[in-house]
Design an enzyme around this catalytic site. Structure first.
Site, short mmCIF file in Angstrom:
data_model
loop_
_atom_site.label_atom_id
_atom_site.label_comp_id
_atom_site.label_asym_id
_atom_site.label_seq_id
_atom_site.Cartn_x
_atom_site.Cartn_y
_atom_site.Cartn_z
N ARG A 1 11.91 87.41 81.14
CA ARG A 1 12.58 88.62 80.64
C ARG A 1 13.95 88.76 81.29
NH1 ARG A 1 7.87 92.24 79.69
NH2 ARG A 1 6.03 90.94 79.94
N GLY B 1 1.85 94.61 85.63
CA GLY B 1 0.94 95.57 86.25
C GLY B 1 -0.44 95.57 85.62
N GLY C 1 7.02 94.35 87.16
CA GLY C 1 6.09 93.22 87.29
C GLY C 1 4.89 93.43 86.39
N ASP D 1 6.47 93.08 73.84
CA ASP D 1 5.99 94.37 74.33
C ASP D 1 6.02 95.46 73.27
OD1 ASP D 1 5.40 93.15 76.66
OD2 ASP D 1 6.63 94.40 77.95
N GLY E 1 -4.36 99.05 85.41
CA GLY E 1 -4.35 97.63 85.03
C GLY E 1 -5.05 97.35 83.71
N ASP F 1 13.35 95.06 80.82
CA ASP F 1 12.13 94.29 81.08
C ASP F 1 11.42 93.94 79.78
OD1 ASP F 1 11.95 97.22 81.45
OD2 ASP F 1 9.80 96.86 81.31
N ASN F 2 11.79 94.58 78.69
CA ASN F 2 11.17 94.29 77.40
C ASN F 2 12.09 93.45 76.52
OD1 ASN F 2 8.93 95.73 78.18
ND2 ASN F 2 9.61 97.64 77.24
P1 AMP Z 1 5.46 98.63 79.30
O1 AMP Z 1 5.86 100.02 79.01
O2 AMP Z 1 4.15 98.23 78.68
O3 AMP Z 1 6.54 97.64 79.01
O4 AMP Z 1 5.17 98.59 80.88
C1 AMP Z 1 6.08 98.98 81.87
C2 AMP Z 1 5.53 98.65 83.22
O5 AMP Z 1 4.36 99.41 83.50
C3 AMP Z 1 5.13 97.18 83.40
O6 AMP Z 1 5.40 96.82 84.72
C4 AMP Z 1 3.65 97.24 83.15
O7 AMP Z 1 2.97 96.15 83.75
C5 AMP Z 1 3.26 98.56 83.80
N1 AMP Z 1 2.03 99.13 83.23
C6 AMP Z 1 1.85 99.62 81.99
N2 AMP Z 1 0.59 100.06 81.83
C7 AMP Z 1 -0.07 99.85 82.99
C8 AMP Z 1 -1.40 100.08 83.45
N3 AMP Z 1 -2.33 100.64 82.69
N4 AMP Z 1 -1.69 99.71 84.71
C9 AMP Z 1 -0.78 99.14 85.51
N5 AMP Z 1 0.49 98.90 85.13
C10 AMP Z 1 0.85 99.24 83.90
MG MG Z 2 7.00 95.88 79.16
#
Ligand code: AMP
Ligand code: MG
Length: 491
Positions: free
Chosen positions: A187, A96, A94, A266, A130, A256-257
């Protein structure tokens, strides 16, 4: 009256069709306000194409929106729920650290998702803060805009603001928020989430929504959910073939990407390959090379199989029938991908028509590049310039033989050599975002607050097929290094 004024002034014009979907698909979530936002990059051409007024959105009130401190009229911010296979392991995810403000309806009636990335915690944040750090947000801005200019479907970058707050990663870093624009943020993982935790009715609502937004041409009296699968397969086959043709390595092709729209999404540890080598991996966390350059098409098919699984209850009431239909659709991915890639490679070599031997002509060139450690982009660039002096590959006997075969191939088609070289100029980028140039631009911005290096880079990357004199500098390779280039996820 006030509402009308707002539309004229900033051009924000939101609808929120996603927010009208079942409640389990998302959580209403406002961004968390930040201390003292500052706009550091704004994409003027993109803003204009979205119907926004750059002067108004650049003003201090406008910047408050990019910072998440103010919600533009008509927006209904939410965090989207999704799941995903991360390096093969299924998990719940989700948004995040992102919120969807809503969908901007442009003056031409186009609907695009506007998302703030780095906008604070959401119920899907797990242990994360976040937030996002400036360097990775600038990196996403540079690479996504370069991809767009290369003609590759991608989410776009509208603006980056610094938050005036620091965030803790390995060290203390500058907090930033990226405003991203996408055909949608649906996605493969969105479907996996609903398929696993929702009802069949909810899955159908999601599939109908995806069909309406992205594939309105699909007619309802066919098996429209099978058509949805086939359209997504086609879009990803085209997308990944384009990645391969320019040497782009996404780096984290988790489900998810992967978008339903067929856009690249992403940008984390992604980077462009220098020396041609199918085993190239840049991401520091991709220890086993799952997402290596040469594996991307295979992983694309794997991800699409996960998408197909999530659609099974809609494809046919009989599970065996559904599996059979889905498997047949997935089996087409390889051919679709390969044909797109082959056609693209022919064009990179100035070839207009098809001959069966083209495959070996192309493969021979790639094998030579690998054997001699030749730079992928510059090999095609120099062939386009017909400049065969600068690279050691061109001095080898095997290349001389290959070159004769290639020239003979060009002679066999009715088009002139001039048109071949013109086609090559339109297909072989004179420049790509070279890793050392991207790093240099980010470093100047983050360490010195100097955005001029990045602006110059963005400027040359905006016309990758221009072959202009100022690009020559950006085509040169990084100085030799003993350690390989590494990228990080950028959270
Ligand atoms: P990503 O690797 O950017 O595709 O993210 C993978 C998951 O980790 C997704 O659910 C993002 O929303 C969550 N995520 C990445 N960085 C953060 C962060 N700094 N705080 C909270 N959730 C994160
Ligand atoms: Mg992602």
């Amino acid at each position: 009256m006030t509402e009308r004024k707002e539309i004229i002034e900033t051009g924000w014009n939101f609808d929120n069709s996603y927010a009208r979907l079942p409640k389990s698909f998302f959580t209403n979530q406002n961004p968390t306000p930040v201390h003292s936002p500052k706009l550091v990059v704004l994409n003027h051409p993109l803003a204009k194409s979205l119907g926004l007024n750059p002067q108004a959105i650049e003003s201090s009130d406008g910047v408050e929106i990019f910072a998440g401190n103010q919600i533009p009229k008509g927006a209904l911010p939410l965090a989207q729920a999704y799941a995903g296979h991360q390096f093969g392991h299924f998990t719940i995810l989700g948004d995040g650290r992102a919120v969807l403000l809503g969908e901007q309806i442009t003056s031409s009636g186009e609907r695009v998702d506007i998302q703030l990335k780095g906008s604070g915690r959401t119920p899907y944040s797990r242990r994360g803060d976040g937030r996002a750090s400036l360097g990775p947000m600038l990196r996403e801005y540079i690479i996504s805009e370069a991809m767009n200019a290369l003609g590759i479907p991608t989410t776009r970058s509208l603006a980056v603001v610094t938050t005036g707050e620091s965030i803790i990663r390995q060290t203390e870093e500058i907090g930033a928020i990226l405003t991203r624009v996408a055909a949608s943020y649906l996605r493969v993982g969105t479907f996996q989430y609903i398929s696993n935790w929702g009802t069949v009715e909810e899955l159908r609502a999601l599939a109908d929504y995806a069909l309406e937004r992205h594939f309105p041409q699909v007619v309802p009296d066919e098996n429209k959910y099978l058509s949805l699968l086939k359209e997504v397969i086609k879009g990803q086959a085209i997308l990944i073939s384009k990645w391969q043709l320019v040497g782009f390595i996404h780096g984290v092709m988790n489900t998810d990407n992967m978008t339903i729209s067929g856009e690249t999404i992403d940008y984390g540890p992604c980077a462009f390959m220098d020396t041609y080598d199918p085993a190239t991996v840049f991401s520091s966390i991709d220890i086993h090379g799952r997402y290596a350059y040469g594996n991307q098409p295979k992983i694309g098919a794997w991800n699409l199989a996960r998408f197909a699984e999530s659609l099974l209850p809609l494809i046919h009431v009989n599970k065996d029938q559904a599996v059979k239909l889905a498997q047949d659709a997935i089996a087409d991915f390889n051919t679709l991908y390969y044909n797109n890639w082959l056609d693209g490679m022919r064009e990179k070599l100035g070839i207009f028509n098809k001959e069966p031997q083209d495959k070996s002509l192309i493969q021979d060139l790639l094998n030579m590049m690998e054997k001699h450690g030749a730079d992928y982009t510059n090999t095609f660039r120099e062939l386009t310039f017909d400049n065969l002096d600068d690279m050691s590959l061109f001095g080898t006997t095997e290349f001389t033989q290959w070159h004769e075969m290639w020239q003979a191939r060009l002679d066999r088609q009715k088009e002139t050599k001039d048109s071949s070289y013109k086609l090559m100029g339109n297909r072989n980028p004179a420049i790509i975002p070279r890793n050392h140039r991207v790093e240099e631009a980010i470093e100047a911005a983050v360490k010195k607050g100097d955005y001029s290096v990045m602006q110059r880079l963005l400027n040359v990357l905006s016309c990758p097929y221009a072959y202009s004199p100022e690009q020559a500098d950006y085509a040169t390779l990084p100085p030799p290094s003993t350690s390989p280039y590494r990228t990080f996820c950028g959270t």
